[in-house]
Design a protein around this motif. Structure first.
Motif, short mmCIF file in Angstrom:
data_model
loop_
_atom_site.label_atom_id
_atom_site.label_comp_id
_atom_site.label_asym_id
_atom_site.label_seq_id
_atom_site.Cartn_x
_atom_site.Cartn_y
_atom_site.Cartn_z
N LEU A 303 0.87 -1.32 -0.09
CA LEU A 303 0.14 -0.18 -0.05
C LEU A 303 0.69 1.29 0.09
O LEU A 303 0.50 2.11 -0.56
N PRO A 307 0.52 3.26 -4.41
CA PRO A 307 -0.64 3.73 -3.82
C PRO A 307 -1.85 3.50 -5.00
O PRO A 307 -2.93 4.00 -4.68
N HIS A 310 -4.72 1.80 -3.75
CA HIS A 310 -5.75 2.35 -2.77
C HIS A 310 -7.16 2.13 -3.30
O HIS A 310 -7.10 2.65 -4.42
N PHE A 347 -4.23 3.40 6.61
CA PHE A 347 -4.77 3.69 5.23
C PHE A 347 -6.21 3.86 4.90
O PHE A 347 -6.64 4.00 3.67
N PRO A 354 -9.21 -1.15 4.14
CA PRO A 354 -8.02 -2.08 3.32
C PRO A 354 -7.85 -3.51 3.79
O PRO A 354 -7.36 -4.20 3.01
#
Ligand code: F6P
Length: 479
Positions: A303, A307, A310, A347, A354
């Motif tokens: 992550l 990115p 995401h 996150f 996530p």
């Protein structure tokens, strides 16, 4: 891939069998004075139970205390074989099971030397409980039975049984890794354990590597010559055969469940609820050998490093509670809780979680729904004798899609060579392997999964049972 219409037949050696294992195949309960039994989950237990129902004989195992009889016929309503339960005191459970089995032999065999606790009270308890199993055997089983002893909890038993009855046919299967000789030799009771095992006629391992480690340990510790060409050891005037029998799963059962419309529907609902392009799944007993923390670090690194993923991925980690009275397992649970808290805190966005964590046991149907919903299975133990979760995932992917990332330190990696094989200690490498799997073209996923499914179907649990028992009974393998 063939259809699963022709179910594999259970092999029966044509004579009674005595199985001796730590865990019993059934849990017995009394309800309003009436005895009930419930089968323990697990493919291996189910198939051994089927074999016992055909062959007859006795299954000896550790059983619950309370007012449960020591011996019952199984199934309760129309008995085909006898289940003999060994009742253990709390002290015996602590020393034999939590202590010597789970704080000595388990960490040692998985190369976690710093987690070993070589207490002599554990050893004494272990010896006494192995004697208790031997006593139960003497009271219940017949000389002509084929004896099949399972796993590291009962290593002294083969010699104890042979001491009383030299002509028995005794098979022993070691389910976990057998460590390299320099590691095994750290054990203060190494010689007693090896001499205990050498009471067998046949000793089975998951991998050629484990058999070789055993040979080397016997040479180094017991100092008797081993014959690698004939895969045997000449000991105490007997020939002991050593064989490799990788454990499989009931492929057809998982494949059939995964093909059922209600489970396919549950998987669709699950995917919708999670609401991302790719579900990444981990399923393990909560055990430090399974590499759950390292896997979480790798996901966190993914992550950080990529990115663009995401809001597009979610990792679901199922951890089944295990050995919860052992300190190392409690500490690990806390560390996992903290790590998951950190990653989700770091996150999560308004509509995106996530990471989801489920700390409980699941029924087989629920697992199939998760396997069907998962685009990627992340099976990354630091060390594992086999790992049947990897095989269950593959058997459930009846559409021949999905990817498997598999630790090279599992027994399963020897045959599942079309998985993406990883070193689970290499966090950066593991993050990149997840990225590689997420970006893999559909055709490539399909090609790999098709091969994986052939490998799992080819050597299933029925093959495993039949090949071990045939070898023990002295019959030739057909293929
Ligand atoms: O793989 C080794 C093993 O001991 C199995 O026999 C068992 O099913 C599993 O680990 C779980 O361990 P436990 O019986 O200690 O819960």
């Amino acid at each position: 891939m063939e259809s699963s219409e022709n179910k594999t037949c259970v092999f029966s050696p044509g004579r009674p069998i005595t199985i001796i294992s730590n865990r019993a195949p059934y849990q017995l309960r009394k309800h309003f004075g009436q005895l009930h039994h419930e089968k323990n989950i697990g493919g291996l237990v189910s198939v051994l139970d089927e074999i016992m129902c055909q062959s007859g004989g006795t299954w000896i195992a550790w059983g619950e205390k309370g007012d449960i009889p020591e011996q019952v016929g199984i199934p309760l309503d129309r008995p085909r074989y006898s289940l003999r339960l060994i009742h253990l005191t709390d002290l015996e459970v602590n020393q034999y099971y939590h202590g010597f089995s789970n704080r000595v032999l388990w960490p040692l065999s998985h190369y976690f030397l710093d987690r070993c606790h070589f207490g002599s009270e554990y050893w004494n308890g272990y010896r006494e409980v192995n004697e208790k199993f031997a006593k139960a055997f003497r009271e219940g089983s017949q000389d002509q039975d084929l004896i099949w002893i399972h796993d590291f909890h009962l290593t002294l038993l083969p010699s104890l049984l042979r001491r009383d009855r030299p002509n028995l046919s005794i098979g022993f299967f070691w389910h976990i890794p057998f460590p390299a000789s320099p590691v095994f030799r750290v054990l203060p009771w190494r010689e007693e354990i090896l001499r205990g095992l050498l009471g067998s006629d046949l000793i089975g391992f998951q991998l050629p590597l484990h058999a070789e480690n055993f040979f080397q340990s016997v040479e180094d510790v017991v100092k008797v010559p081993v014959n690698r060409d004939s895969s045997s050891i000449n000991y105490d005037g007997r020939i002991i055969r050593v064989g490799v029998f990788p454990v499989g799963i009931d492929f057809d059962k998982w494949n059939d469940l995964a093909s059922s419309p209600p489970l396919a529907e549950r998987a669709r609902e699950l995917s919708k609820e999670v609401g991302v392009e790719n579900i990444i799944l981990g399923v393990d007993r909560l055990d430090y050998t399974k590499g759950i923390l390292e896997r979480l670090y790798a996901y966190e690194r993914l992550l950080e490093k990529y990115p663009e993923f995401h809001s597009r991925v979610c990792m679901i980690q199922i951890a089944v509670p295990s050995r919860t009275r052992v300190e190392e397992y409690r500490t690990l649970r806390r560390e996992i809780d903290e790590t998951i808290g950190r990653i989700t805190g770091r996150f999560s966005k308004r509509k995106w979680i996530p990471l989801r964590y489920l700390y409980r046991a699941f029924a087989i149907e629920d697992l199939v729904a998760y396997y069907l919903a998962a685009d990627l299975a992340l099976i990354t133990p630091l060390r594992d004798g086999m790992n049947l979760v990897a095989k269950e995932y593959v058997a459930s992917r009846m559409q021949e899609d999905g990817s498997l990332i598999l630790s090279e330190f599992t027994g399963a990696a020897a045959t599942l060579t079309d998985a993406i094989l990883v070193n689970p200690y290499d966090i950066e490498g593991l993050a990149d392997a997840i990225h590689f799997a997420l970006c893999m073209p559909k055709d490539e996923k399909h090609r790999r999964m098709k091969q994986l499914r052939c490998a799992v179907k080819d050597k299933d649990i029925y093959w495993w049972c039949a090949s071990f028992l045939k070898s023990l009974a002295g019959e030739k393998e057909e293929n």
